[in-house]
Design an enzyme around this catalytic site. Structure first.
Site, short mmCIF file in Angstrom:
data_model
loop_
_atom_site.label_atom_id
_atom_site.label_comp_id
_atom_site.label_asym_id
_atom_site.label_seq_id
_atom_site.Cartn_x
_atom_site.Cartn_y
_atom_site.Cartn_z
N TRP A 101 0.93 -0.81 0.13
CA TRP A 101 0.39 -0.02 0.19
C TRP A 101 0.81 1.02 0.57
O TRP A 101 0.32 1.89 -0.62
CB TRP A 101 -0.60 0.38 1.10
CG TRP A 101 -2.01 -0.74 0.90
CD1 TRP A 101 -2.08 -2.25 2.11
CD2 TRP A 101 -2.84 -1.18 0.20
NE1 TRP A 101 -3.11 -2.83 1.35
CE2 TRP A 101 -3.53 -2.60 0.62
CE3 TRP A 101 -3.55 -0.77 -1.31
CZ2 TRP A 101 -5.09 -2.46 -0.93
CZ3 TRP A 101 -4.50 -0.73 -1.79
CH2 TRP A 101 -4.51 -2.10 -1.51
N ASP A 173 -1.13 6.76 6.00
CA ASP A 173 -2.31 5.62 6.18
C ASP A 173 -2.49 4.90 7.16
O ASP A 173 -1.50 3.91 7.58
CB ASP A 173 -1.80 5.33 4.68
CG ASP A 173 -3.20 4.18 4.24
OD1 ASP A 173 -4.03 3.75 5.30
OD2 ASP A 173 -2.64 3.14 3.60
N LYS A 197 -12.16 -2.00 7.73
CA LYS A 197 -11.33 -2.91 8.55
C LYS A 197 -12.23 -2.69 9.74
O LYS A 197 -12.23 -3.91 10.58
CB LYS A 197 -9.93 -1.88 8.43
CG LYS A 197 -9.56 -2.83 6.41
CD LYS A 197 -8.44 -2.55 6.33
CE LYS A 197 -8.05 -3.03 4.80
NZ LYS A 197 -6.99 -1.97 3.68
C1 LIG Z 1 -7.14 -1.58 2.86
C2 LIG Z 1 -5.67 -0.81 2.87
C3 LIG Z 1 -5.75 0.21 1.26
C4 LIG Z 1 -7.38 0.57 0.88
O1 LIG Z 1 -8.42 0.82 0.67
P1 LIG Z 1 -8.90 1.48 0.30
O2 LIG Z 1 -10.21 1.43 0.96
O3 LIG Z 1 -9.67 -0.20 -0.42
O4 LIG Z 1 -8.56 2.35 -1.63
C5 LIG Z 1 -4.91 0.91 1.66
N1 LIG Z 1 -3.55 1.40 2.94
C6 LIG Z 1 -3.80 0.25 3.98
C7 LIG Z 1 -3.19 0.40 5.00
C8 LIG Z 1 -5.18 -1.15 3.56
O5 LIG Z 1 -5.20 -2.19 4.52
#
Ligand SMILES: *Cc1c(COP(=O)(O)O)cnc(C)c1O
Length: 362
Positions: A101, A173, A197
């Site tokens: 990511w 993030d 999540k």
């Molecule tokens: C799941 C995830 C994403 C992607 O998220 P979306 O909402 O599907 O765009 C980005 N960064 C991390 C660390 C993730 O776990």
């Protein structure tokens, strides 16, 4: 016995939250309408929206210095929005690359403006978080921001403590660990995460942004990609994902009712420790991926001695009703995701399964 959902996201939600979501589908707060039918300009919807941000502020201890935005497009759109809003003249995005990511965040940022990698853990297969002593030095004149991924969902690593570079705002993030440990807001300028999540269902993205980043000129930015527009309109510039915000509000209220952030931090530590203990005491029957000092409390990654045995393990787990523990397609092996909706009992059942499997196959 019911099935256990250890998916990496979207994932399990508490039964109480699902029950309330269901009730809202038929008659929301005695309006006579389903939540799905309410105008986003109605009083009834506005109170859900306000409650969602208020509950989040309480749960995550967000100070008045920061605004809470409820947006769409997932964390993936934030990979673009962050540099679009923050990279003005002479500014550089400094990224620490610790997994898939964060690699994506780096790639997207490069399309928007100057972007550099300060450190990466690629050479050891993203099994650790590079300590600040191993980073390229940040130039003294550096302007811009530092971007990190607090939990690496695919590799199963996590920052123990967020870094602090005094000259650079910090953008994080937090997609896969928001709401599972306290956030030092005095050092965090932007935190973003999809709700699917730890905070609810897919379709709404939480962005917490320090208000001083919202000053300055944004002429030329498309309105939908401009944090200022969303902040000024209270995240109601256009139609928000009303149902997903309802579920977010239910989930965060549940988290607050169940003891708040401290309780869920303790629960995350407890759940992950149970699994790491099985791995560590297995005489290498189960082999962890992440280096110990960087292990994640959210995603536990491991494999068995060979691919064949890993396959048998995954298929027996599936037969036992244990769902979603195959590793990411880029990694193979196994990954157990332990977000806020996963109870201790689910974890205990998985531990029992892993111990029984080891007895039968070693
Ligand atoms: C799941 C995830 C994403 C992607 O998220 P979306 O909402 O599907 O765009 C980005 N960064 C991390 C660390 C993730 O776990």
């Amino acid at each position: 016995m019911g099935k256990l959902n250890f998916n990496p996201g979207p994932t399990a939600l508490p039964l109480e939250v699902l029950q309330k979501a269901k009730e809202g589908l038929s008659n929301f707060a005695d309006t006579g309408f389903s939540i799905l039918e309410l105008s986003h300009r109605s009083q009834a919807y506005q109170s859900i929206h306000d409650n969602a941000t208020k509950s989040l502020a309480a749960y995550l201890n967000i100070p008045d210095s920061h605004d809470i935005l409820l947006l769409q497009g997932g964390a993936s759109l934030q990979f673009t929005m962050v540099p679009m809003n923050l990279l003005g003249q002479k500014k550089t995005a400094y990224h620490i690359v610790t997994g898939s990511w964060s690699k994506k965040a780096y790639k997207e940022s490069k399309k928007i403006g100057p972007t550099e990698i300060l450190a990466s853990s690629k050479e050891r297969d993203f099994a650790y978080i590079p300590p600040e002593s191993e980073w390229k030095p940040v130039p003294e004149s550096a302007q811009g921001y530092l971007h990190i991924t607090s939990n690496n969902t695919i590799y199963g690593t996590q920052w123990r403590e967020l870094p602090h570079v005094s000259s650079l705002p910090l953008v994080v993030d937090m997609s896969s660990d928001i709401g599972t440990k306290p956030i030092p807001w005095e050092n965090v300028d932007i935190a973003y995460a999809g709700a699917q999540k730890n905070l609810g269902a897919a379709g709404v993205t939480v962005v917490v942004i320090r208000k001083d980043l919202l000053t300055g000129d944004s002429t030329g930015l498309p309105a939908m990609l401009d944090y200022r527009v969303h902040a000024e309109k209270g995240s109601l510039y256009n139609t928000p994902p009303t149902f997903n915000i309802f579920v977010l509000q239910l989930m965060v209220q549940w988290l607050n009712d169940q003891g708040g952030l401290q309780a869920f931090e303790a629960r995350s530590l407890d759940k992950s420790k149970r699994l790491y203990d099985v791995i560590d005491r297995s005489d290498d029957f189960y082999i962890g991926h992440a280096e110990r000092s960087s292990r994640s409390t959210m995603n536990v990654t491991f494999r068995l001695q060979d691919e064949e045995l890993t396959k048998v393990f995954l298929s027996k787990a599936n037969e036992a009703g244990i769902i979603g523990i195959n590793g990411h397609r880029s990694m193979g092996g196994c990954r157990v995701s332990l977000y806020n909706g996963i109870g201790i009992e689910a974890c205990e059942r998985l531990v029992d399964f892993m111990q029984a499997f080891k007895r039968n196959y070693s």
